[in-house]
Scaffold this motif. Structure first.
Motif, PDB file in Angstrom:
ATOM      1  N   GLY A 294      -6.413  -1.165  -6.959  1.00 28.05           N
ATOM      2  CA  GLY A 294      -5.601  -0.570  -5.910  1.00 28.05           C
ATOM      3  C   GLY A 294      -4.186  -0.233  -6.340  1.00 28.05           C
ATOM      4  O   GLY A 294      -3.926   0.190  -7.471  1.00 28.05           O
ATOM      5  N   VAL A 295      -3.260  -0.446  -5.405  1.00 25.75           N
ATOM      6  CA  VAL A 295      -1.856  -0.116  -5.638  1.00 25.75           C
ATOM      7  C   VAL A 295      -1.295  -0.925  -6.802  1.00 25.75           C
ATOM      8  O   VAL A 295      -0.502  -0.418  -7.604  1.00 25.75           O
ATOM      9  N   THR A 296      -1.710  -2.182  -6.908  1.00 25.28           N
ATOM     10  CA  THR A 296      -1.221  -3.039  -7.992  1.00 25.28           C
ATOM     11  C   THR A 296      -1.533  -2.408  -9.352  1.00 25.28           C
ATOM     12  O   THR A 296      -0.691  -2.378 -10.249  1.00 25.28           O
ATOM     13  N   ARG A 297      -2.734  -1.881  -9.489  1.00 25.42           N
ATOM     14  CA  ARG A 297      -3.114  -1.264 -10.762  1.00 25.42           C
ATOM     15  C   ARG A 297      -2.293  -0.005 -11.031  1.00 25.42           C
ATOM     16  O   ARG A 297      -1.875   0.252 -12.168  1.00 25.42           O
ATOM     17  N   LEU A 298      -2.050   0.776 -10.001  1.00 24.88           N
ATOM     18  CA  LEU A 298      -1.252   1.990 -10.173  1.00 24.88           C
ATOM     19  C   LEU A 298       0.157   1.671 -10.645  1.00 24.88           C
ATOM     20  O   LEU A 298       0.715   2.369 -11.493  1.00 24.88           O
ATOM     21  N   VAL A 299       0.740   0.609 -10.091  1.00 20.72           N
ATOM     22  CA  VAL A 299       2.088   0.210 -10.487  1.00 20.72           C
ATOM     23  C   VAL A 299       2.120  -0.212 -11.946  1.00 20.72           C
ATOM     24  O   VAL A 299       2.996   0.211 -12.718  1.00 20.72           O
ATOM     25  N   TYR A 300       1.147  -1.049 -12.349  1.00 18.95           N
ATOM     26  CA  TYR A 300       1.105  -1.497 -13.739  1.00 18.95           C
ATOM     27  C   TYR A 300       0.832  -0.334 -14.700  1.00 18.95           C
ATOM     28  O   TYR A 300       1.352  -0.307 -15.820  1.00 18.95           O
ATOM     29  N   GLU A 301       0.017   0.619 -14.269  1.00 20.35           N
ATOM     30  CA  GLU A 301      -0.239   1.795 -15.113  1.00 20.35           C
ATOM     31  C   GLU A 301       1.062   2.557 -15.372  1.00 20.35           C
ATOM     32  O   GLU A 301       1.322   3.008 -16.483  1.00 20.35           O
TER      33      GLU A 301
END
Length: 315
Positions: A23-30
């Protein structure tokens, strides 16, 4: 894979294999990875040290403070895994200082605005949660973690000993949450409770008992004071969303739960009812320097609002 692989390759491979980050967490880390990988250079994993990692975090923080915070989290997980897999001899993140959060300016409310805030909070459906922030200075996660057993009605106190916080990963239903015990003495504390809160606590207990009967076996009984109708934990955004609607309705500046904590601290300081050392204990700060850094600008101000808090609620 060995510790001799390039650090940038390890980071990319590690992140791609972390399917639990969604989700959003993955997008931020990307996004954070996109920023840091060009800065990494030609260095093998086993040569990475704390100074090198600190420099990378500082460089990304200069672009945006929140990116530096997320990079620290990402490095902590990735390098921690490398150490546990014995790809590196020690964990250099143990000596890396977490980036300081960007200081948020205090929201200044005049006397009339504070009176409006108190009245609006008391008229709100979620007033118990908001009063715990405004009259006890509790953090959002601490409020979500309170249980009825934490209150001593006879002593008129509450024992703040845990918080509910979002996990680093998401489950199939969205962002998961878990309890965390407040082990540090600065966070684990017993506070005096305003009679208004104790009264609202009794109302809340009646409402929850009714919901428990309505849902029967479908009720999730964690014992929380603040919970959904089926007993489940509140959404992390529940209180701030409620505050946003409340402030818009009564014409106040947009406030967060931290802003309510700040109002609590401001009233105590303005009336000379607490010094910085006492605020450290009341608010659960780790050091008196943290308290001074946030509230020193209020030290020389004076109002008479605190003396009239009970009168405001009585009107």
């Amino acid at each position: 894979r060995t510790g001799y692989m390039m650090f940038r390759d390890y980071l990319q491979e590690w992140f791609n294999s972390r399917t639990s980050i969604k989700g959003v967490t993955r997008l931020v880390y990307e996004r954070v990875l996109e920023l840091v990988l060009p800065e990494v250079g030609d260095i093998v994993l086993r040569s990475v040290n704390s100074n090198y990692l600190s420099q990378l975090i500082a460089a990304i923080s200069r672009q945006r403070v929140s990116y530096g915070e997320k990079l620290y989290e990402l490095f902590s997980m990735a390098i921690g895994d490398a150490f546990r897999q014995e790809l590196i001899a020690y964990n250099p993140m143990a000596n890396v200082k977490k980036p300081a959060r960007q200081k948020k300016e205090l929201v200044r409310l005049n006397e009339e605005q504070r009176k409006t805030l108190f009245r609006a909070v008391f008229a709100c459906e979620g007033r118990l949660e908001l009063l715990l922030a405004l009259l006890c200075g509790l953090k959002k996660g601490e409020i979500y973690g309170l249980k009825f057993t934490d209150f001593n009605i006879n002593e008129k106190t509450v024992h703040v000993q845990r918080q509910v916080q979002p996990d680093m990963v998401e489950d199939t239903e969205g962002l998961s949450q878990s309890e965390k015990e407040l082990g540090a003495l600065s966070n684990n504390r017993v506070l005096s409770v305003h009679p208004l809160i104790l009264r609202e606590l009794q109302y809340k207990k009646v409402a929850i008992d009714t919901n428990r009967k309505t849902y029967g076996r479908q009720y999730h009984d964690f014992g929380y004071v603040s919970c959904q109708k089926d007993g489940n934990r509140r959404s992390p955004a529940y209180m701030n969303n409620m505050l946003s609607r409340l402030c818009k309705k009564v014409g106040l500046p947009s406030l967060s739960v931290q802003d309510l904590r700040d109002q609590y601290a401001a009233i105590l300081l303005e009336q000379g009812q607490a010094n910085f050392l006492q605020l450290k204990g009341l608010l659960g700060y780790s050091t008196i320097e943290d308290v001074y850094d946030r509230y020193s600008s209020l030290a020389d101000t004076r109002t008479n609002l605190a003396e009239r808090v009970d009168q405001i609620f009585a009107e």
